[in-house]
Design a protein around this motif. Structure first.
Motif, PDB file in Angstrom:
ATOM      1  N   LYS A 120      19.194  19.863  -8.723  1.00 55.81           N
ATOM      2  CA  LYS A 120      17.881  19.353  -9.154  1.00 55.81           C
ATOM      3  C   LYS A 120      17.974  18.509 -10.416  1.00 55.81           C
ATOM      4  O   LYS A 120      17.381  17.423 -10.512  1.00 55.81           O
ATOM      5  N   THR A 121      18.699  19.023 -11.418  1.00 59.77           N
ATOM      6  CA  THR A 121      18.727  18.335 -12.708  1.00 59.77           C
ATOM      7  C   THR A 121      19.443  16.995 -12.603  1.00 59.77           C
ATOM      8  O   THR A 121      18.963  15.975 -13.121  1.00 59.77           O
ATOM      9  N   THR A 122      20.590  16.982 -11.922  1.00 65.78           N
ATOM     10  CA  THR A 122      21.320  15.727 -11.757  1.00 65.78           C
ATOM     11  C   THR A 122      20.479  14.705 -11.004  1.00 65.78           C
ATOM     12  O   THR A 122      20.368  13.542 -11.413  1.00 65.78           O
ATOM     13  N   THR A 123      19.873  15.126  -9.899  1.00 69.88           N
ATOM     14  CA  THR A 123      19.081  14.198  -9.086  1.00 69.88           C
ATOM     15  C   THR A 123      17.855  13.712  -9.838  1.00 69.88           C
ATOM     16  O   THR A 123      17.522  12.517  -9.799  1.00 69.88           O
ATOM     17  N   THR A 124      17.177  14.613 -10.538  1.00 73.93           N
ATOM     18  CA  THR A 124      15.995  14.213 -11.314  1.00 73.93           C
ATOM     19  C   THR A 124      16.382  13.233 -12.409  1.00 73.93           C
ATOM     20  O   THR A 124      15.695  12.223 -12.626  1.00 73.93           O
ATOM     21  N   ILE A 144      13.568  20.389 -16.024  1.00 69.72           N
ATOM     22  CA  ILE A 144      14.654  19.698 -16.708  1.00 69.72           C
ATOM     23  C   ILE A 144      14.604  19.924 -18.220  1.00 69.72           C
ATOM     24  O   ILE A 144      15.528  19.611 -18.955  1.00 69.72           O
ATOM     25  N   GLY A 145      13.491  20.503 -18.712  1.00 69.33           N
ATOM     26  CA  GLY A 145      13.404  20.855 -20.127  1.00 69.33           C
ATOM     27  C   GLY A 145      12.206  20.294 -20.861  1.00 69.33           C
ATOM     28  O   GLY A 145      11.933  20.656 -22.005  1.00 69.33           O
ATOM     29  N   ILE A 146      11.451  19.386 -20.230  1.00 70.30           N
ATOM     30  CA  ILE A 146      10.261  18.796 -20.847  1.00 70.30           C
ATOM     31  C   ILE A 146       9.053  19.227 -20.024  1.00 70.30           C
ATOM     32  O   ILE A 146       8.871  18.764 -18.892  1.00 70.30           O
ATOM     33  N   PRO A 147       8.203  20.128 -20.547  1.00 68.81           N
ATOM     34  CA  PRO A 147       7.049  20.572 -19.759  1.00 68.81           C
ATOM     35  C   PRO A 147       6.183  19.386 -19.329  1.00 68.81           C
ATOM     36  O   PRO A 147       5.895  18.495 -20.124  1.00 68.81           O
ATOM     37  N   TYR A 148       5.786  19.383 -18.075  1.00 73.87           N
ATOM     38  CA  TYR A 148       4.937  18.321 -17.544  1.00 73.87           C
ATOM     39  C   TYR A 148       3.651  18.214 -18.358  1.00 73.87           C
ATOM     40  O   TYR A 148       3.152  17.116 -18.631  1.00 73.87           O
ATOM     41  N   ASN A 284      23.534  14.179  -4.095  1.00 78.40           N
ATOM     42  CA  ASN A 284      22.504  13.928  -5.105  1.00 78.40           C
ATOM     43  C   ASN A 284      22.204  12.440  -5.221  1.00 78.40           C
ATOM     44  O   ASN A 284      21.040  12.031  -5.364  1.00 78.40           O
ATOM     45  N   ALA A 285      23.249  11.604  -5.160  1.00 82.03           N
ATOM     46  CA  ALA A 285      23.059  10.155  -5.251  1.00 82.03           C
ATOM     47  C   ALA A 285      22.268   9.624  -4.060  1.00 82.03           C
ATOM     48  O   ALA A 285      21.419   8.733  -4.206  1.00 82.03           O
ATOM     49  N   PHE A 309      25.300   5.604 -14.066  1.00 84.35           N
ATOM     50  CA  PHE A 309      24.878   6.974 -14.358  1.00 84.35           C
ATOM     51  C   PHE A 309      26.059   7.859 -14.716  1.00 84.35           C
ATOM     52  O   PHE A 309      27.094   7.837 -14.051  1.00 84.35           O
ATOM     53  N   GLN A 310      25.907   8.653 -15.782  1.00 87.85           N
ATOM     54  CA  GLN A 310      26.926   9.607 -16.224  1.00 87.85           C
ATOM     55  C   GLN A 310      26.492  11.032 -15.869  1.00 87.85           C
ATOM     56  O   GLN A 310      25.311  11.318 -15.720  1.00 87.85           O
ATOM     57  N   ALA A 311      27.460  11.932 -15.740  1.00 88.64           N
ATOM     58  CA  ALA A 311      27.179  13.317 -15.367  1.00 88.64           C
ATOM     59  C   ALA A 311      26.232  13.977 -16.361  1.00 88.64           C
ATOM     60  O   ALA A 311      26.275  13.714 -17.564  1.00 88.64           O
ATOM     61  N   VAL A 312      25.385  14.851 -15.835  1.00 92.71           N
ATOM     62  CA  VAL A 312      24.453  15.618 -16.658  1.00 92.71           C
ATOM     63  C   VAL A 312      25.229  16.657 -17.470  1.00 92.71           C
ATOM     64  O   VAL A 312      26.209  17.242 -16.993  1.00 92.71           O
TER      65      VAL A 312
END
Length: 453
Positions: A120-124, A144-148, A284-285, A309-312
């Protein structure tokens, strides 16, 4: 959904609870805050945000007379929906919302939402980078860490938002309806919370609950549950596959990702041009490509973003090389399926650090995935005995116990040879020893940086 004049409880005073209260600050609501941790103090909670200034705050126990006053309750993702106090509120007619539903009600613009057990995190993050390179106003939010809710007030009709959504958050949606949804995969996880696999699958699939025939759902064709689910959906369904061609969507063949639509096949990118490792990251890509296409981004913009894009962080993240030994931080591998992906991405003999908080997972498939690649398994945390017993059943005996992550890193560094890898990919959550997988990963990187060459 109308909020003006309502009595609303914020259940949980952490990051999501604070963001929810702040999002409601301009809506003339009567606010209550409940923190189940009885070691917290009312003063500490009130100091977290000015939005709590006029709220009634309760710690440890929520009085029954307060429940009778409520119209709604906003649950933080970590609050189980089957707690007795939540059941009581529901029986009293209180509307139970999650933070992600509250944000959806307050936000404007178009929304893409991504869920799944792993990736999820990588794709997002990847979708966010693709969208940001094409649109002027892009928000990347959610699990991902930032509340909507923290950005909902900033959105406008032209805003494009991509949200990472967990099964916990999907338990409490009502009207939540992304224009594009994606379910990357479903494997056993969080069964201590959802109790059965059926409940977990249903929570993930609910991301499509309110989508229309004009909306798009992106699914993994190689996941049998999702393949069957897609066949009965009323939305447009686009599949991605790492194993075979699909009729509408993306697939991987001979090291090239292709896009197919209306029987027209277009090469997207060679996987050797990506900066992320492993078949799971190629999946994911592909998912990110389809989400971005559904959100209106031209293929050429997608291709450029994929290449850069670089790895999360914390997901098969290369840390450094010392004495010819390469170190990888996969602290986000918090369940066996995610950790299998970490092992599969290694292309050299590997010393593996595993173990942690017990989410009632089984480790048989993880042990089987070692397949001669894992030379030494170093176990930490409360699951180490359970994993060791599983390893013995599968004939793998080259394991040792470590008292701490620092001890585990030192053991691996002593044992590993030049040309080997040391991989932190625990197959478990972090909560027995750390506050989060991020803290665990950061400590691993710090310990590795302090190793003497």
């Amino acid at each position: 959904m109308e909020f003006e004049g309502k009595s609303i409880l914020i259940f949980g005073s952490g990051k999501s609870g604070v963001a929810a209260a702040e999002a409601l600050a301009g809506h003339q609501v009567k606010l209550y805050v409940f923190e189940g941790n009885d070691k917290a103090s009312e003063d500490e909670i009130r100091q977290k945000t000015s939005a709590f200034a006029e709220a009634e705050i309760y710690v440890g126990v929520l009085p029954e007379h307060v429940i009778h006053r409520l119209d709604m309750a906003v649950l933080s993702p970590g609050v189980p929906t089957d707690l007795p106090v939540v059941d009581t509120m529901r029986s009293e007619g209180v509307i139970i919302l999650g933070e992600i539903e509250l944000a959806y009600q307050l936000a404007q613009g178009r929304l893409a939402a991504i869920t799944g057990t792993n990736g999820k995190t990588t794709t997002t993050s990847l979708v966010g980078e693709i969208l940001a390179a094409y649109y002027d106003d892009v928000k990347v939010v959610g699990n991902i860490g930032i509340p909507y809710t923290s950005v909902a007030a900033e959105t406008q009709s032209g805003t494009v938002t991509v949200a990472e959504v967990s099964s916990f958050q999907l338990e409490t949606i009502h009207d939540f309806a992304p224009h594009v949804s994606a379910i990357l995969n479903i494997t056993p996880d969080h069964l201590n919370r959802h109790h059965t696999m059926e409940n977990y699958i249903r929570a993930k699939e609910d991301i499509t609950m309110n989508q229309t025939p004009e909306d798009v759902c992106v699914l993994n064709y190689e996941d049998e549950v999702l393949r069957e689910f897609g066949a009965g959906l009323g939305t447009k369904v686009w599949y991605f596959s790492s194993q075979r061609p699909v009729q509408e969507g993306c697939y991987l063949k001979d090291g090239v990702i292709y896009h197919v639509q209306n029987e027209e096949k277009t090469p997207v990118i060679r996987v050797e041009d990506l900066n992320i490792l492993g078949v799971h990251n190629y999946e994911n890509a592909m998912a990110a490509t389809l989400v971005a296409l559904a959100m209106g981004v031209p293929m050429e913009h997608i291709r450029r973003a994929l290449m850069s894009f670089q790895a999360v962080e914390h997901r098969i993240e290369y840390v450094t090389e010392k004495r010819g030994i390469r170190f990888y931080n996969d602290s986000k591998g918090t369940n066996p399926d995610a950790a299998i992906k970490g092992i599969q991405a290694m292309n050299r003999p590997t010393c593996l650090i595993g173990g942690g908080y017990d989410k009632q997972s089984e480790y048989d498939e993880w042990i089987d995935s070692f397949d001669g690649k894992v030379r030494k398994l170093v176990l930490i945390g409360e699951t180490k005995d359970k994993i060791a017993a599983c390893a013995r059943r599968h004939g793998f005996t080259d394991y040792v116990f470590a008292d701490s992550l620092a001890d585990a890193v030192n053991i691996c560094y002593t044992y590993a040879q030049p040309g080997d890898a040391v991989l932190l990919s625990p197959a478990c959550a972090s909560w027995d020893m750390f506050a989060s997988y991020e803290q665990r990963g950061c400590m691993f990187k710090e310990l590795v940086s302090n190793l003497k060459e």
